[in-house]
Scaffold this motif. Sequence first.
Motif, PDB file in Angstrom:
ATOM      1  N   PHE A  82       0.691  -1.399   0.130  1.00 26.60           N
ATOM      2  CA  PHE A  82       0.052  -0.152  -0.074  1.00 26.60           C
ATOM      3  C   PHE A  82       0.929   1.177   0.133  1.00 26.60           C
ATOM      4  N   ALA A  83       0.315   2.364  -0.557  1.00 34.94           N
ATOM      5  CA  ALA A  83       1.335   3.480  -0.887  1.00 34.94           C
ATOM      6  C   ALA A  83       1.710   4.184   0.562  1.00 34.94           C
ATOM      7  N   LYS A  84       0.702   3.806   1.467  1.00 41.12           N
ATOM      8  CA  LYS A  84       0.833   4.611   2.836  1.00 41.12           C
ATOM      9  C   LYS A  84       1.769   3.787   3.617  1.00 41.12           C
ATOM     10  N   ASP A  85       2.450   2.732   3.250  1.00 49.31           N
ATOM     11  CA  ASP A  85       3.371   2.081   3.851  1.00 49.31           C
ATOM     12  C   ASP A  85       4.791   2.664   3.541  1.00 49.31           C
ATOM     13  N   LEU A  95       1.985   8.733  -4.164  1.00 48.69           N
ATOM     14  CA  LEU A  95       1.518   7.564  -4.586  1.00 48.69           C
ATOM     15  C   LEU A  95       0.015   7.569  -3.932  1.00 48.69           C
ATOM     16  N   GLN A  96       0.078   7.986  -2.712  1.00 47.24           N
ATOM     17  CA  GLN A  96      -1.480   7.809  -1.981  1.00 47.24           C
ATOM     18  C   GLN A  96      -2.414   8.655  -2.868  1.00 47.24           C
ATOM     19  N   LYS A  97      -1.983   9.845  -3.197  1.00 47.03           N
ATOM     20  CA  LYS A  97      -2.842  10.296  -4.092  1.00 47.03           C
ATOM     21  C   LYS A  97      -3.391   9.680  -5.395  1.00 47.03           C
ATOM     22  N   LEU A  98      -2.391   9.109  -5.917  1.00 47.00           N
ATOM     23  CA  LEU A  98      -2.564   8.454  -7.392  1.00 47.00           C
ATOM     24  C   LEU A  98      -3.289   7.265  -7.088  1.00 47.00           C
ATOM     25  N   THR A  99      -3.035   6.367  -5.888  1.00 49.18           N
ATOM     26  CA  THR A  99      -3.609   5.049  -6.165  1.00 49.18           C
ATOM     27  C   THR A  99      -5.048   5.092  -5.180  1.00 49.18           C
ATOM     28  N   LYS A 100      -5.028   6.270  -4.782  1.00 49.32           N
ATOM     29  CA  LYS A 100      -6.394   6.508  -3.900  1.00 49.32           C
ATOM     30  C   LYS A 100      -6.556   5.326  -2.870  1.00 49.32           C
ATOM     31  N   GLY A 101      -5.529   5.158  -2.362  1.00 49.80           N
ATOM     32  CA  GLY A 101      -5.537   4.163  -1.281  1.00 49.80           C
ATOM     33  C   GLY A 101      -5.599   2.538  -1.654  1.00 49.80           C
ATOM     34  N   ARG A 102      -5.569   2.359  -3.052  1.00 50.56           N
ATOM     35  CA  ARG A 102      -5.709   1.010  -3.217  1.00 50.56           C
ATOM     36  C   ARG A 102      -4.417  -0.039  -3.223  1.00 50.56           C
ATOM     37  N   ARG A 103      -4.685  -1.278  -3.246  1.00 46.73           N
ATOM     38  CA  ARG A 103      -3.623  -2.307  -3.095  1.00 46.73           C
ATOM     39  C   ARG A 103      -2.664  -2.375  -4.351  1.00 46.73           C
ATOM     40  N   LEU A 104      -1.430  -2.467  -4.255  1.00 45.97           N
ATOM     41  CA  LEU A 104      -0.666  -2.384  -5.256  1.00 45.97           C
ATOM     42  C   LEU A 104      -0.063  -4.166  -5.555  1.00 45.97           C
ATOM     43  N   TRP A 227      -8.379  -7.860  -0.576  1.00 48.46           N
ATOM     44  CA  TRP A 227      -7.262  -7.016  -1.136  1.00 48.46           C
ATOM     45  C   TRP A 227      -7.318  -5.539  -0.709  1.00 48.46           C
ATOM     46  N   ASP A 228      -8.407  -5.026  -0.739  1.00 52.70           N
ATOM     47  CA  ASP A 228      -8.375  -3.682  -0.179  1.00 52.70           C
ATOM     48  C   ASP A 228      -9.883  -3.580  -0.137  1.00 52.70           C
ATOM     49  N   ILE A 229     -10.345  -2.529   0.530  1.00 53.68           N
ATOM     50  CA  ILE A 229     -11.796  -2.344   0.818  1.00 53.68           C
ATOM     51  C   ILE A 229     -12.543  -1.519  -0.373  1.00 53.68           C
ATOM     52  N   GLN A 230     -11.834  -1.141  -1.385  1.00 55.07           N
ATOM     53  CA  GLN A 230     -12.230  -0.510  -2.652  1.00 55.07           C
ATOM     54  C   GLN A 230     -13.320  -1.671  -3.224  1.00 55.07           C
ATOM     55  N   PHE A 231     -12.730  -2.947  -3.204  1.00 54.60           N
ATOM     56  CA  PHE A 231     -13.454  -4.024  -4.097  1.00 54.60           C
ATOM     57  C   PHE A 231     -14.768  -3.960  -3.689  1.00 54.60           C
ATOM     58  N   LEU A 232     -15.079  -4.250  -2.413  1.00 51.20           N
ATOM     59  CA  LEU A 232     -16.575  -4.362  -1.986  1.00 51.20           C
ATOM     60  C   LEU A 232     -17.156  -3.045  -2.219  1.00 51.20           C
ATOM     61  N   HIS A 233     -16.658  -2.055  -2.005  1.00 56.19           N
ATOM     62  CA  HIS A 233     -17.084  -0.439  -2.211  1.00 56.19           C
ATOM     63  C   HIS A 233     -17.725  -0.512  -3.877  1.00 56.19           C
ATOM     64  N   GLN A 234     -16.598  -0.741  -4.520  1.00 52.36           N
ATOM     65  CA  GLN A 234     -17.201  -0.710  -6.197  1.00 52.36           C
ATOM     66  C   GLN A 234     -18.263  -1.762  -6.583  1.00 52.36           C
ATOM     67  N   TYR A 235     -18.098  -3.125  -6.017  1.00 51.38           N
ATOM     68  CA  TYR A 235     -18.754  -3.990  -6.161  1.00 51.38           C
ATOM     69  C   TYR A 235     -20.493  -3.513  -5.842  1.00 51.38           C
ATOM     70  N   ARG A 236     -20.640  -2.827  -4.668  1.00 53.28           N
ATOM     71  CA  ARG A 236     -21.825  -2.452  -4.261  1.00 53.28           C
ATOM     72  C   ARG A 236     -22.122  -1.250  -5.357  1.00 53.28           C
ATOM     73  N   VAL A 237     -21.329  -0.388  -5.509  1.00 56.19           N
ATOM     74  CA  VAL A 237     -21.748   0.918  -6.400  1.00 56.19           C
ATOM     75  C   VAL A 237     -22.343   0.359  -7.557  1.00 56.19           C
ATOM     76  N   ALA A 238     -21.595  -0.690  -8.209  1.00 60.72           N
ATOM     77  CA  ALA A 238     -22.256  -1.378  -9.703  1.00 60.72           C
ATOM     78  C   ALA A 238     -23.499  -1.818  -9.443  1.00 60.72           C
ATOM     79  N   LEU A 239     -23.922  -2.600  -8.322  1.00 64.24           N
ATOM     80  CA  LEU A 239     -25.082  -3.117  -8.030  1.00 64.24           C
ATOM     81  C   LEU A 239     -26.188  -1.810  -7.813  1.00 64.24           C
TER      82      LEU A 239
END
Lengths: 507, 249
Positions: A82-85, A95-104, A227-239
């Motif tokens: 993660f960029a934060k590390d 990189l935090q700004k670019l990856t928006k907290g997503r896993r690399l 992997w990161d919390i965005q997967f769930l978020h984007q899954y829910r947004v799509a639904l």
Amino acid sequence: MTAHSRWLIKDSESTELLLEQYRHKFNLEPMQIRHETLSFYDDFEWHLWRKNQLLASNNQGLVLRVDNSLLSFFDREKPPVFAKDFDNPQLREALQKLTKGRRLFPMAELEVEFCQYAVRNKDLKKVCDLNVILTGYGTMVELKALRGYDKEYRQCLNIVLNGEPNELEHHIFLNSLKLLGIHPSDYTARPKFKLAPELDTCDAIALIAQKLWHNVRSNEEGIIRDWDIQFLHQYRVALRRMRALFSQMKQSLGKEESQWFKTHLAELARPTNRLRDLDVYLKSEENYLSLIPHSFHEGLQKLFKDLSRERHQEQKKLAAELRSPEYRSKISLLESHLALCPKSPTKKGHKPVLKLAARQIISRYNAISMDALEITDTSPDEQVHEVRLGCKKLRYLLEFFADLFPKQQIRLLLKALKQLQDNLGEFNDLSVQRESLEQYLEQNKVAPDTQAAIHALNGVLYNRQQQERARVRAQLESFLSEDVRQGVESLMPKPTAPETKTGRLSV
Amino acid sequence: MKTLACYSIKGGVGKTASSVNLAYLAAQAGYRTLLIDLDSQGASSFYFRVRPSKKNWGKRFFKTYEQLLKQIKASDFEHLDIIPAHESFRHFDALLSDQGKRELRLKRVLKGLKKEYDLIVLDCPPTLSYLSEAVFHAANMIVVPVIPTTLSERTYEQLQDFFGKHGLPTKMIYPFFSMVQRQKQLHKSTIERMQDDTPRLLDTLIPFSTDIEKMGEHRSPVSCFAARSAGGQAYEELWQEISRKLKKL
């Protein structure tokens, strides 16, 4: 003048020849020569690649970043997760700004040789930096001038130019990765639907639904593996978008089919609710702590420890659900229906999408306007809530049909809507957060220090909520302004005067 | 931007070695540093292998800072640039004697460099002159290497007298011991006496060391080729002490 230029040389023989020419004219001192196997990293949405950025690691403490064409090295860094590390604050923030907290994730490997030379004059003073990077797909030659040594730089430049090298648009790493066949995945959190204006509305709906469904499916593995919390978020947004699509366009698709999809999609979303809530709480830990005095921190940290334990359980439960045969059969049922959609479109459904979309957007805006006009500084929260829901619906419509309209018109509307939504959203979030804190107090045996911390936090959140509430009226005013209203009206393709039809715009 | 002058009335006291090493260490610490070699003998330029331009540009030195910009040369080290000494710098005194407000000329021309540099290090010739007066006005801090002998002590006192007579603030003068040989009785007793009654005397002692002498051979700062040696470490300490004081200025 500090000049800096780079070129591509395709074979290693000409590289050797070039160095030979430098040795002939100057003292060429190798400062550093290193071989590395580099793993290149990017996130699930290829945020880095799409912004002309590369991130690599030799997995032994060295991290490299290419920002457009500029290469920088960072020592003593762990391989990226993660960029934060990252230790280096500059690298971390960028990189935090670019990856928006997503896993690399590692996405490709390259064998690379770095050669750094100092070009020196007869006094052995350095007059130019010469960097040569070989990747097996080409050689990049980079020349950097030193202040006060312009003449020598020009001489060095001529040596390179005599070999007639190719100009290099991107960094050699990006070139090599492209030659290696690496390209970003087609996944994007906001898919473009590229609808033709004359397309039948019902077919347009099916097309949008399929693209959104692709996003639902693409996120499943990331949720299961956490992997990161965005997967769930984007899954829910799509639904959620799909449900909004079916509910708002039901006149075109037919009530029955729309209802069927809505019910079945809601069924997929339901088991994810609690995990998403927990993700949101845990994400705000730092923010919460900053809101209350230090003496309450320990109490609040206990709460978060508790929540994080629950999240662990909840994640396992959801992963099991997504792996279950029951889930699979739900998915295949939905997919078979999607493949046949639209089954029996209405008469409206066969009309061109442009007109219908415009009409829908205008009437949604009017509906919001009607509700909004009644809101004063003292209206009950429920009424504000209604407006918020209306805005959300409008937002989805705009996102579905944005490409049908001139960019500028849509941008104006989106901007006005976003400001209002930010305000209303924040107001609602604060009220939800407060409720859930109170619920937590009721449903659990809570230690006295945690109780005290929650009360303190609740107080601060209440104040914030009041502040947001005080802004609502002004935000609504600007959303109802003449500019925005005219922007909305202008979406209608023909001058068929929608005002008279709806009779609401003149309110 | 701060200006640090390395100055001594007496020659051969380790002034150039100090300028070179302090400038190098400042650059290493991330200060964008410009070393200006005002001494026409040009030793500090020599240590960085930088040659001056062939043009006789000294007469334009005090005109505008753009004139200075043209003469800046990068060293081999990051963040460190140099204006090498030119033979024509010998005539600085004659040049300044013809000008009004001569004591402020250097200060004015250096002002123009403040966007590009965090620190200017001035390596000054060992004289008391119009040029040194201009240096005293331009500098935020003047470090003075003193060999712990009776004679050096006297020249240091002369410097203080000069400041007094010209209404310059003595509080910007920071002496430090240079080329110290502890085994010499004279050095030992001078150090002890001066440590008791010299205001702003820096704590670091720069030893007489063969490594520092070897700078001429290596043509680079001792802190670069022998950072761990006694000389290299002493300069590192001296820089730490000076940078703490510079930050407070």
